[in-house]
Design a protein around this motif. Structure first.
Motif, PDB file in Angstrom:
ATOM      1  N   GLY A 144     -50.193 -15.730  35.849  1.00 52.11           N
ATOM      2  CA  GLY A 144     -49.816 -15.007  34.645  1.00 52.11           C
ATOM      3  C   GLY A 144     -51.023 -14.684  33.790  1.00 52.11           C
ATOM      4  O   GLY A 144     -51.151 -13.573  33.256  1.00 52.11           O
TER       5      GLY A 144
ATOM      6  N   ALA B 161     -45.039 -25.657  40.721  1.00 50.35           N
ATOM      7  CA  ALA B 161     -45.451 -24.257  40.728  1.00 50.35           C
ATOM      8  C   ALA B 161     -45.983 -23.793  39.379  1.00 50.35           C
ATOM      9  O   ALA B 161     -46.536 -22.690  39.278  1.00 50.35           O
TER      10      ALA B 161
ATOM     11  N   GLY C 222     -48.355 -20.625  38.482  1.00 48.50           N
ATOM     12  CA  GLY C 222     -47.701 -19.564  37.720  1.00 48.50           C
ATOM     13  C   GLY C 222     -48.463 -19.231  36.452  1.00 48.50           C
ATOM     14  O   GLY C 222     -48.607 -18.063  36.084  1.00 48.50           O
TER      15      GLY C 222
ATOM     16  N   LEU D 133     -44.432 -14.111  33.666  1.00 48.30           N
ATOM     17  CA  LEU D 133     -44.737 -15.239  34.551  1.00 48.30           C
ATOM     18  C   LEU D 133     -45.118 -16.480  33.748  1.00 48.30           C
ATOM     19  O   LEU D 133     -44.723 -17.601  34.091  1.00 48.30           O
TER      20      LEU D 133
ATOM     21  N   SER E 186     -43.099 -20.117  33.725  1.00 48.92           N
ATOM     22  CA  SER E 186     -43.815 -21.378  33.952  1.00 48.92           C
ATOM     23  C   SER E 186     -43.630 -22.338  32.788  1.00 48.92           C
ATOM     24  O   SER E 186     -43.326 -23.527  32.978  1.00 48.92           O
TER      25      SER E 186
END
Length: 310
Positions: free
Chosen positions: A258, A250, A254, A79, A83
């Motif tokens: 994460g 986002a 994220g 994640l 990102s």
């Protein structure tokens, strides 16, 4: 427990040695042997990292910590890669818009080298070897020289700068510095090179696979041709930058998710938003997200306006 006999100047000296060897030995190798020269470069980097461990009296286990990965931290690593990749793409597209000729030259040069050999060879050299050899240099040797610096954000910043400079191109500096900083943060938090190596491999592998199997389709080739200017260089529309900026909204969430998973251990419950820090945490996510979203909308709207004027 972290050993603290190494100092930041050791890392700076080692990085300087790496860059000297790179320009004196590795660049000629790559010029003569293409991707196989790149493979030789990676092996040389690994040898230098191992020699450093030997000379400084460090065990390989302490300087290159490798442990069995866990599922949730690995998911968090993925994640955080998604990102940071979006963020790096925003920077790259803006650079493409500002310096189309230079960026086109860089990309064409990379593609000519990567796709000059069978695809499986490219996977080994471009994705697997850097995840081992470059990580041994950056998240192995150099980051261990930073442990005397008490502020983690400063270590992450310095490591990002090192990784950006390592790629030896001004236009590649910022995107690679972003990725290097995130990988360094993951290493500091987990003390496990498996996660940063996985990040590195995914980052190099996924774009290469997508380009190999998707950009060869006729529809994508037509879309690419529509972006090509009269001088043969790629022109990145403001609309595309706007879309990635909107996606960038986002990124803060994220990164937070994460990071949460990175610290999550099996069968150990942890609050997603700690009560004592909830308001501050929400603001840290919401404010940069809003900035990305608003900038994306403005850029997208300007793109539509200028397109209508043509």
């Amino acid at each position: 427990m972290r050993e603290k006999t190494l100092k930041p100047w050791h890392g700076a000296a080692f990085f300087l040695l790496i860059m000297i060897v790179f320009f004196v030995v590795c660049v000629p190798l790559q010029s003569h042997f293409g991707l196989y020269g790149v493979a030789a470069t990676e092996i040389i980097l690994l040898i230098l990292a191992l020699l450093f461990a030997k000379v400084m009296g460090y065990s390989l286990r302490s300087l290159f910590p490798v442990h069995s990965p866990e599922g949730l931290p690995m998911l968090g690593t993925i994640l955080m890669w998604i990102s940071s990749y979006i963020l790096a793409m925003v920077v790259s597209l803006i650079q493409y818009r500002l310096f189309p000729g230079e960026m086109e030259t860089i990309n064409e040069g990379l593609n000519d080298v990567i796709y000059s050999v069978p695809f499986w060879v490219s996977v080994i050299v471009v994705a697997l070897l850097p995840a081992i050899c470059e990580e041994a240099v950056h998240r192995g040797v150099i980051i261990h020289t930073m442990y005397r610096i008490r502020k983690e954000w400063l270590v992450v910043l310095i490591m990002g700068i090192y990784f950006g400079l390592f790629h030896a191109n001004p236009l590649r500096f910022l995107p690679t510095a972003i990725l290097g900083a995130v990988m360094s943060y993951i290493m500091l938090e987990t003390e496990n090179m498996v996660y940063s190596s996985a990040f590195h491999m995914i980052n190099n592998l996924v774009p290469m696979v997508l380009q190999e199997f998707l950009l060869k389709t006729s529809q994508l080739q037509q879309a690419q041709n529509q972006l090509t200017g009269t001088d043969g260089t790629m022109t990145v529309p403001l609309i595309s930058i706007g879309v990635y900026l909107i996606l960038g909204a986002a990124v803060p969430f994220g990164m937070y998710l994460g990071n949460y998973l990175l610290h999550r251990r099996d069968n150990v419950k942890q609050p997603f938003f700690p009560k004592e820090q909830m308001d501050r945490t929400v603001l840290k996510i919401a404010i940069p997200s809003a900035v990305f979203f608003i900038a994306g909308i403005i850029c997208f709207g300007c793109g539509i306006y200028f397109e209508s004027m043509l």
